[in-house]
Scaffold this motif. Structure first.
Motif, PDB file in Angstrom:
ATOM      1  N   UNK A 184       0.825  -1.204   0.000  1.00 49.40           N
ATOM      2  CA  UNK A 184       0.000   0.000   0.000  1.00 49.40           C
ATOM      3  C   UNK A 184       0.863   1.259   0.000  1.00 49.40           C
ATOM      4  N   UNK A 185       1.935   1.250   0.801  1.00 47.31           N
ATOM      5  CA  UNK A 185       2.871   2.385   0.785  1.00 47.31           C
ATOM      6  C   UNK A 185       3.394   2.610  -0.633  1.00 47.31           C
ATOM      7  N   UNK A 186       3.794   1.527  -1.278  1.00 46.70           N
ATOM      8  CA  UNK A 186       4.363   1.622  -2.621  1.00 46.70           C
ATOM      9  C   UNK A 186       3.340   2.133  -3.627  1.00 46.70           C
ATOM     10  N   UNK A 187       2.118   1.627  -3.559  1.00 44.39           N
ATOM     11  CA  UNK A 187       1.070   2.063  -4.489  1.00 44.39           C
ATOM     12  C   UNK A 187       0.792   3.551  -4.317  1.00 44.39           C
ATOM     13  N   UNK A 188       0.631   3.992  -3.068  1.00 49.00           N
ATOM     14  CA  UNK A 188       0.363   5.407  -2.820  1.00 49.00           C
ATOM     15  C   UNK A 188       1.539   6.276  -3.283  1.00 49.00           C
ATOM     16  N   UNK A 189       2.754   5.801  -3.038  1.00 49.00           N
ATOM     17  CA  UNK A 189       3.940   6.570  -3.437  1.00 49.00           C
ATOM     18  C   UNK A 189       4.046   6.682  -4.949  1.00 49.00           C
ATOM     19  N   UNK A 190       3.747   5.602  -5.665  1.00 50.74           N
ATOM     20  CA  UNK A 190       3.796   5.635  -7.134  1.00 50.74           C
ATOM     21  C   UNK A 190       2.761   6.616  -7.673  1.00 50.74           C
ATOM     22  N   UNK A 191       1.549   6.578  -7.114  1.00 51.24           N
ATOM     23  CA  UNK A 191       0.500   7.500  -7.571  1.00 51.24           C
ATOM     24  C   UNK A 191       0.928   8.947  -7.338  1.00 51.24           C
ATOM     25  N   UNK A 192       1.446   9.227  -6.140  1.00 52.85           N
ATOM     26  CA  UNK A 192       1.897  10.590  -5.832  1.00 52.85           C
ATOM     27  C   UNK A 192       3.045  10.993  -6.752  1.00 52.85           C
ATOM     28  N   UNK A 193       3.962  10.074  -7.022  1.00 57.23           N
ATOM     29  CA  UNK A 193       5.100  10.366  -7.891  1.00 57.23           C
ATOM     30  C   UNK A 193       4.637  10.696  -9.307  1.00 57.23           C
ATOM     31  N   UNK A 194       3.663   9.945  -9.813  1.00 56.38           N
ATOM     32  CA  UNK A 194       3.134  10.214 -11.154  1.00 56.38           C
ATOM     33  C   UNK A 194       2.487  11.594 -11.205  1.00 56.38           C
ATOM     34  N   UNK A 233       6.463  19.122 -10.260  1.00 55.58           N
ATOM     35  CA  UNK A 233       6.939  19.458  -8.925  1.00 55.58           C
ATOM     36  C   UNK A 233       8.353  18.922  -8.706  1.00 55.58           C
ATOM     37  N   UNK A 234       8.672  17.836  -9.377  1.00 55.46           N
ATOM     38  CA  UNK A 234      10.027  17.275  -9.328  1.00 55.46           C
ATOM     39  C   UNK A 234      10.300  16.517 -10.622  1.00 55.46           C
ATOM     40  N   UNK A 235      11.575  16.308 -10.881  1.00 57.31           N
ATOM     41  CA  UNK A 235      12.007  15.589 -12.079  1.00 57.31           C
ATOM     42  C   UNK A 235      13.122  14.628 -11.711  1.00 57.31           C
ATOM     43  N   UNK A 236      12.952  13.362 -12.057  1.00 56.73           N
ATOM     44  CA  UNK A 236      14.011  12.376 -11.849  1.00 56.73           C
ATOM     45  C   UNK A 236      15.075  12.570 -12.924  1.00 56.73           C
ATOM     46  N   UNK A 237      16.315  12.591 -12.510  1.00 55.51           N
ATOM     47  CA  UNK A 237      17.401  12.881 -13.452  1.00 55.51           C
ATOM     48  C   UNK A 237      18.337  11.702 -13.680  1.00 55.51           C
ATOM     49  N   UNK A 238      18.191  10.638 -12.905  1.00 62.95           N
ATOM     50  CA  UNK A 238      18.951   9.403 -13.120  1.00 62.95           C
ATOM     51  C   UNK A 238      17.952   8.259 -13.132  1.00 62.95           C
ATOM     52  N   UNK A 239      18.012   7.409 -14.139  1.00 58.16           N
ATOM     53  CA  UNK A 239      17.020   6.361 -14.321  1.00 58.16           C
ATOM     54  C   UNK A 239      17.677   4.991 -14.232  1.00 58.16           C
ATOM     55  N   UNK A 240      17.156   4.149 -13.331  1.00 55.78           N
ATOM     56  CA  UNK A 240      17.617   2.761 -13.293  1.00 55.78           C
ATOM     57  C   UNK A 240      17.187   2.039 -14.570  1.00 55.78           C
ATOM     58  N   UNK A 241      15.965   2.276 -14.984  1.00 59.99           N
ATOM     59  CA  UNK A 241      15.461   1.819 -16.287  1.00 59.99           C
ATOM     60  C   UNK A 241      14.920   3.042 -17.028  1.00 59.99           C
ATOM     61  N   UNK A 242      14.906   3.016 -18.358  1.00 61.70           N
ATOM     62  CA  UNK A 242      14.502   4.202 -19.115  1.00 61.70           C
ATOM     63  C   UNK A 242      12.993   4.436 -19.113  1.00 61.70           C
ATOM     64  N   UNK A 243      12.425   4.671 -17.940  1.00 60.75           N
ATOM     65  CA  UNK A 243      11.013   5.010 -17.809  1.00 60.75           C
ATOM     66  C   UNK A 243      10.901   6.205 -16.873  1.00 60.75           C
ATOM     67  N   UNK A 244       9.840   6.964 -17.046  1.00 64.74           N
ATOM     68  CA  UNK A 244       9.608   8.121 -16.199  1.00 64.74           C
ATOM     69  C   UNK A 244       8.152   8.133 -15.720  1.00 64.74           C
ATOM     70  N   UNK A 245       7.924   8.403 -14.424  1.00 64.47           N
ATOM     71  CA  UNK A 245       8.937   8.681 -13.397  1.00 64.47           C
ATOM     72  C   UNK A 245       9.701   7.427 -13.003  1.00 64.47           C
ATOM     73  N   UNK A 246      10.897   7.650 -12.466  1.00 65.46           N
ATOM     74  CA  UNK A 246      11.741   6.537 -12.038  1.00 65.46           C
ATOM     75  C   UNK A 246      11.308   6.115 -10.636  1.00 65.46           C
ATOM     76  N   UNK A 247      10.567   5.011 -10.561  1.00 64.83           N
ATOM     77  CA  UNK A 247       9.909   4.620  -9.313  1.00 64.83           C
ATOM     78  C   UNK A 247      10.742   3.692  -8.433  1.00 64.83           C
ATOM     79  N   UNK A 248      11.879   3.212  -8.913  1.00 67.76           N
ATOM     80  CA  UNK A 248      12.575   2.118  -8.235  1.00 67.76           C
ATOM     81  C   UNK A 248      13.261   2.555  -6.940  1.00 67.76           C
ATOM     82  N   UNK A 249      13.921   3.683  -6.949  1.00 62.87           N
ATOM     83  CA  UNK A 249      14.713   4.085  -5.787  1.00 62.87           C
ATOM     84  C   UNK A 249      13.842   4.500  -4.615  1.00 62.87           C
ATOM     85  N   UNK A 250      12.850   5.307  -4.873  1.00 64.17           N
ATOM     86  CA  UNK A 250      12.058   5.906  -3.807  1.00 64.17           C
ATOM     87  C   UNK A 250      10.758   5.141  -3.554  1.00 64.17           C
ATOM     88  N   UNK A 251       9.983   4.916  -4.623  1.00 70.44           N
ATOM     89  CA  UNK A 251       8.607   4.440  -4.464  1.00 70.44           C
ATOM     90  C   UNK A 251       8.493   2.963  -4.113  1.00 70.44           C
TER      91      UNK A 251
END
Length: 214
Positions: free
Chosen positions: A64-74, A81-99
């Motif tokens: 649930x934490x992850x789902x809510x975080x991904x929604x907020x990140x999107x 409000x923010x921009x990810x500048x390093x991508x683990x995989x070439x997708x945006x937003x980059x959800x792996x590190x934080x979400x």
């Protein structure tokens, strides 16, 4: 040009830029390896410290934490409000590190050790302060994210809200489950007390045949 076509072309351009940046700047760079290492370290550490007897509730809470975080990140990324500048995989937003790593994994440890709402509130505020005022500025310094019209205080409040929302949702889900199980246990004794069905009388013809054979 149709608005939808413009959106599709813009999304295609953005995707191409992200892929180009990922191949030419991010992949196998020090920052990329740093994020990969943090993700692996966090999963190994958190799973080793978890109470394995409470995995069902803990993983549900973390999901649930992850789902809510991904929604907020999107939402935040779409509103710039923010921009990810390093991508683990070439997708945006980059959800792996934080979400799906930093927030859910370390909050799962908090969930397992904070049994009451009071203790969870203290831990949630403390963890949100660390995430909002320490971890996020560190990511900015390392060049992994950039904030625009979004302060560290806003980030702290957002993470606190996600933590409280996930806790409330988890408690509500298991409250419903406990009530249903209690109802099932209550109804079972009454089912055993129901009278058994009386067998139907044999047809008259069968009775006559029995008397004739005698």
């Amino acid at each position: 040009m149709d608005t939808i076509e413009m959106i599709i072309q813009t999304k295609s351009t953005l995707h191409n830029l992200v892929v180009t940046k990922w191949f030419t700047q991010d992949l196998l760079s020090i920052k990329w390896w740093g994020q990969i290492g943090f993700v692996i370290f966090s999963y190994i550490l958190c799973f080793s410290l978890m109470d394995k007897t409470r995995l069902t509730k803990t993983i549900l809470f973390g999901a649930l934490i992850s789902v809510f975080a991904v929604v907020v990140d999107i939402v935040g990324s779409n509103f710039n409000y923010w921009t990810h500048t390093v991508f683990i995989l070439p997708i945006t937003p980059s959800i792996f590190l934080y979400d799906i790593t930093a927030l859910p994994m370390y909050y799962m440890l908090i969930y397992q050790h904070a049994y009451s709402w009071k203790s969870y509130a203290v831990w949630n505020i403390g963890a949100s302060a660390i995430m909002g005022f320490v971890f996020s500025p560190l990511l900015v310094i390392l060049g992994s994210i950039q904030f625009s019209n979004f302060s560290y205080l806003d980030n702290f409040l957002m993470i606190s809200f996600i933590g409280f929302l996930a806790k409330a949702a988890t408690s509500l889900i298991f409250s419903f489950e406990d009530q249903y199980q209690s109802t099932q246990r209550t109804s079972q004794p009454f089912a055993r007390l129901q009278p058994s069905m009386k067998p139907l009388d044999e047809p008259k013809e069968n009775q006559d045949d029995t008397r004739d054979s005698q």
